[in-house]
Design a protein around this motif. Structure first.
Motif, PDB file in Angstrom:
ATOM      1  N   ALA A 141      36.035  32.794  45.927  1.00 59.60           N
ATOM      2  CA  ALA A 141      37.379  33.041  45.411  1.00 59.60           C
ATOM      3  C   ALA A 141      38.454  32.711  46.425  1.00 59.60           C
ATOM      4  O   ALA A 141      39.479  32.140  46.097  1.00 59.60           O
ATOM      5  N   VAL A 142      38.238  33.076  47.695  1.00 61.44           N
ATOM      6  CA  VAL A 142      39.272  32.856  48.701  1.00 61.44           C
ATOM      7  C   VAL A 142      39.555  31.373  48.851  1.00 61.44           C
ATOM      8  O   VAL A 142      40.703  30.944  48.944  1.00 61.44           O
ATOM      9  N   SER A 155      51.841  39.829  42.781  1.00 61.15           N
ATOM     10  CA  SER A 155      51.338  38.481  43.033  1.00 61.15           C
ATOM     11  C   SER A 155      49.819  38.449  43.026  1.00 61.15           C
ATOM     12  O   SER A 155      49.202  37.531  42.468  1.00 61.15           O
ATOM     13  N   VAL A 156      49.194  39.452  43.629  1.00 56.46           N
ATOM     14  CA  VAL A 156      47.736  39.508  43.641  1.00 56.46           C
ATOM     15  C   VAL A 156      47.205  39.734  42.226  1.00 56.46           C
ATOM     16  O   VAL A 156      46.187  39.167  41.828  1.00 56.46           O
ATOM     17  N   THR A 157      47.906  40.553  41.449  1.00 56.22           N
ATOM     18  CA  THR A 157      47.481  40.800  40.072  1.00 56.22           C
ATOM     19  C   THR A 157      47.542  39.529  39.243  1.00 56.22           C
ATOM     20  O   THR A 157      46.662  39.263  38.419  1.00 56.22           O
ATOM     21  N   LEU A 158      48.568  38.713  39.453  1.00 53.58           N
ATOM     22  CA  LEU A 158      48.655  37.438  38.743  1.00 53.58           C
ATOM     23  C   LEU A 158      47.507  36.512  39.138  1.00 53.58           C
ATOM     24  O   LEU A 158      46.982  35.769  38.305  1.00 53.58           O
ATOM     25  N   GLU A 159      47.087  36.567  40.408  1.00 51.72           N
ATOM     26  CA  GLU A 159      45.895  35.812  40.808  1.00 51.72           C
ATOM     27  C   GLU A 159      44.671  36.321  40.055  1.00 51.72           C
ATOM     28  O   GLU A 159      43.803  35.539  39.646  1.00 51.72           O
ATOM     29  N   ALA A 160      44.598  37.643  39.879  1.00 48.84           N
ATOM     30  CA  ALA A 160      43.453  38.221  39.168  1.00 48.84           C
ATOM     31  C   ALA A 160      43.392  37.731  37.728  1.00 48.84           C
ATOM     32  O   ALA A 160      42.298  37.511  37.179  1.00 48.84           O
ATOM     33  N   ALA A 172      37.703  39.293  45.253  1.00 48.68           N
ATOM     34  CA  ALA A 172      36.380  38.710  45.498  1.00 48.68           C
ATOM     35  C   ALA A 172      35.356  39.293  44.532  1.00 48.68           C
ATOM     36  O   ALA A 172      34.487  38.577  44.013  1.00 48.68           O
ATOM     37  N   CYS A 173      35.461  40.594  44.275  1.00 52.84           N
ATOM     38  CA  CYS A 173      34.546  41.232  43.337  1.00 52.84           C
ATOM     39  C   CYS A 173      34.760  40.694  41.920  1.00 52.84           C
ATOM     40  O   CYS A 173      33.803  40.385  41.199  1.00 52.84           O
ATOM     41  N   LEU A 174      36.014  40.582  41.511  1.00 52.64           N
ATOM     42  CA  LEU A 174      36.321  40.049  40.184  1.00 52.64           C
ATOM     43  C   LEU A 174      35.756  38.644  40.018  1.00 52.64           C
ATOM     44  O   LEU A 174      35.190  38.297  38.971  1.00 52.64           O
ATOM     45  N   ASP A 175      35.910  37.848  41.046  1.00 48.23           N
ATOM     46  CA  ASP A 175      35.381  36.478  41.019  1.00 48.23           C
ATOM     47  C   ASP A 175      33.887  36.486  40.730  1.00 48.23           C
ATOM     48  O   ASP A 175      33.393  35.727  39.878  1.00 48.23           O
ATOM     49  N   ARG A 211      28.311  38.142  35.406  1.00 50.09           N
ATOM     50  CA  ARG A 211      28.200  38.855  34.123  1.00 50.09           C
ATOM     51  C   ARG A 211      29.607  39.121  33.608  1.00 50.09           C
ATOM     52  O   ARG A 211      30.170  40.198  33.816  1.00 50.09           O
ATOM     53  N   PRO A 212      30.224  38.132  32.956  1.00 46.56           N
ATOM     54  CA  PRO A 212      31.614  38.316  32.503  1.00 46.56           C
ATOM     55  C   PRO A 212      31.787  39.588  31.683  1.00 46.56           C
ATOM     56  O   PRO A 212      30.988  39.889  30.793  1.00 46.56           O
ATOM     57  N   CYS A 213      32.827  40.324  32.007  1.00 51.45           N
ATOM     58  CA  CYS A 213      33.085  41.633  31.402  1.00 51.45           C
ATOM     59  C   CYS A 213      34.588  41.874  31.467  1.00 51.45           C
ATOM     60  O   CYS A 213      35.246  41.458  32.436  1.00 51.45           O
ATOM     61  N   PRO A 214      35.192  42.521  30.461  1.00 52.72           N
ATOM     62  CA  PRO A 214      36.627  42.819  30.557  1.00 52.72           C
ATOM     63  C   PRO A 214      36.940  43.694  31.775  1.00 52.72           C
ATOM     64  O   PRO A 214      36.307  44.729  31.982  1.00 52.72           O
ATOM     65  N   VAL A 215      37.901  43.258  32.562  1.00 51.73           N
ATOM     66  CA  VAL A 215      38.276  43.960  33.791  1.00 51.73           C
ATOM     67  C   VAL A 215      39.761  44.282  33.753  1.00 51.73           C
ATOM     68  O   VAL A 215      40.590  43.417  33.453  1.00 51.73           O
ATOM     69  N   VAL A 216      40.086  45.537  34.051  1.00 50.84           N
ATOM     70  CA  VAL A 216      41.470  45.989  34.183  1.00 50.84           C
ATOM     71  C   VAL A 216      41.715  46.261  35.658  1.00 50.84           C
ATOM     72  O   VAL A 216      41.060  47.112  36.267  1.00 50.84           O
TER      73      VAL A 216
END
Length: 367
Positions: A154-155, A88-93, A63-66, A72-77
């Motif tokens: 996101a959900v 599976s959740v990481t692939l959603e990310a 939800a935070c990534l969304d 403010r798009p920013c590279p996220v790891v």
């Protein structure tokens, strides 16, 4: 200085990660305990890159990534577990815009952090330079900034049914006329989505993919791609004959290699070799393919990823009469691997991601 925001609900994890990056000397580190605090820090701290835990109270990582990608798009790891559920959740990310992930240690983090530190730093440093596509969720961002209600949470998006893949047609089990080899790393899963979903069910060559990932991630990746593609996508866990109409995803934490049996070439998983740093190794995949398939019947494609894996072997492939394609800098999230292929003179074609499938189809003579 690289402004890094560490988002994790564990005080120990925040402290250990903070110590690792502070020791580098060129990171300015900020902290957030959950997704709500992370969103507050977007404007206050203005990070260049974010590490984001998936499981947190108040607002979870997805939800935070969304919200990050909309506001403010920013590279996220992403910080993920090594379980299949974590994969599976990481692939959603990745679909929401994350560029890479780091995995939590299986043992106590305090015992393994020093061993993992160099890899963590390398991934985050590369992510800080990642190129986020300007079109990434652009329509949603415009609606949000205009005060319209079109940006779904996101959900809700994750629960929407996936688009139906193109219809599959049965391909005769004739000997393959050639072999398509694809290598990728950072930013690779969305790039594979985009490329493989454009190959038709009657694509005449088998496809073998080396995507740098842990072993627990490549199974979920192959199942996701299988749902999206007209071709059949399978993780390589045992020797398998190479057949048209199929994509073979190398199992993570091992290498994917090409061998030969009396009835023709096969693809198989092999224990990783220490001389190759990343696994599945693109260099090893291409080199073993050249041992059993004539170079002129091979096409190598090197896409987004940090480092140089695949550049050396694909340069040899081109020198011996094979054909090679490098993803161009304009579309690659990280132009490390394909950029190195270009610098070595090993790229016959340099093309943005959206054009690579068409270039491949031209090379195999598919109309």
């Amino acid at each position: 200085m690289i402004r890094l925001l560490i988002v994790d609900d564990s005080p120990l994890m925040r402290r250990l990660l903070g110590r690792v990056f502070a020791a580098e000397g060129d990171f300015e580190v900020g902290y957030a305990r959950n997704g709500v605090e992370a969103l507050e820090q977007l404007a206050l701290f203005e990070p260049d890159v974010i590490t984001l835990d998936i499981h947190m109270p108040e607002m979870d990582g997805l939800a935070c990534l969304d919200r990050i990608m909309l506001e403010r798009p920013c590279p996220v790891v992403m910080v993920s577990s090594l379980t299949e559920a974590g994969a599976s959740v990481t692939l959603e990310a990745f679909q929401l815009g994350a560029v890479d992930f780091i995995t939590k240690p299986e043992r106590a983090v305090s015992l393994e952090i020093d061993t993992l530190a160099p890899r963590l730093v390398e991934k985050v440093r590369a992510a800080s330079q990642a190129r986020l596509p300007g079109s990434l969720r652009l329509a949603e961002r415009v609606r949000l900034r205009s005060g319209l209600s079109g940006a779904a949470p996101a959900v809700a998006r994750r629960r929407a049914p996936a688009p139906a893949p193109p219809p599959r047609r049965r391909v005769k089990a004739a000997p393959a006329q050639g072999l398509l080899l694809i290598g990728t790393s950072t930013g690779g899963p969305p790039a594979l989505d985009a490329l493989l979903s454009r190959l038709p069910a009657d694509f005449p060559w088998p496809v073998v993919v080396a995507q740098h990932m842990p072993g627990s991630f490549t199974g979920p990746l192959s199942r996701r791609l299988d749902r999206l593609c007209a071709l059949t996508v399978t993780e390589v866990t045992h020797p398998m004959p190479l057949s048209p109409g199929n994509v073979y995803i190398g199992k993570g934490d091992a290498d994917v290699i090409i061998g030969i049996r009396p009835d023709g070439p096969v693809v198989m998983a092999a224990p990783s070799l220490p001389e190759h740093r990343w696994h599945p190794s693109v260099d090893r995949m291409v080199d073993t393919a050249m041992q059993h398939v004539a170079p002129e019947r091979l096409i190598g494609v090197l896409m987004t990823g940090m480092g140089s894996d695949g550049a050396e072997a694909m340069t040899r492939l081109r020198d011996r009469g094979g054909r090679t394609i490098a993803e161009s800098e304009e579309s690659a999230v990280v132009w490390g691997m394909p950029g190195e292929l270009v610098r070595r003179g090993g790229a016959q074609v340099v093309a943005p991601l959206e054009q690579i499938a068409d270039r491949i189809l031209d090379m195999v003579g598919h109309s």
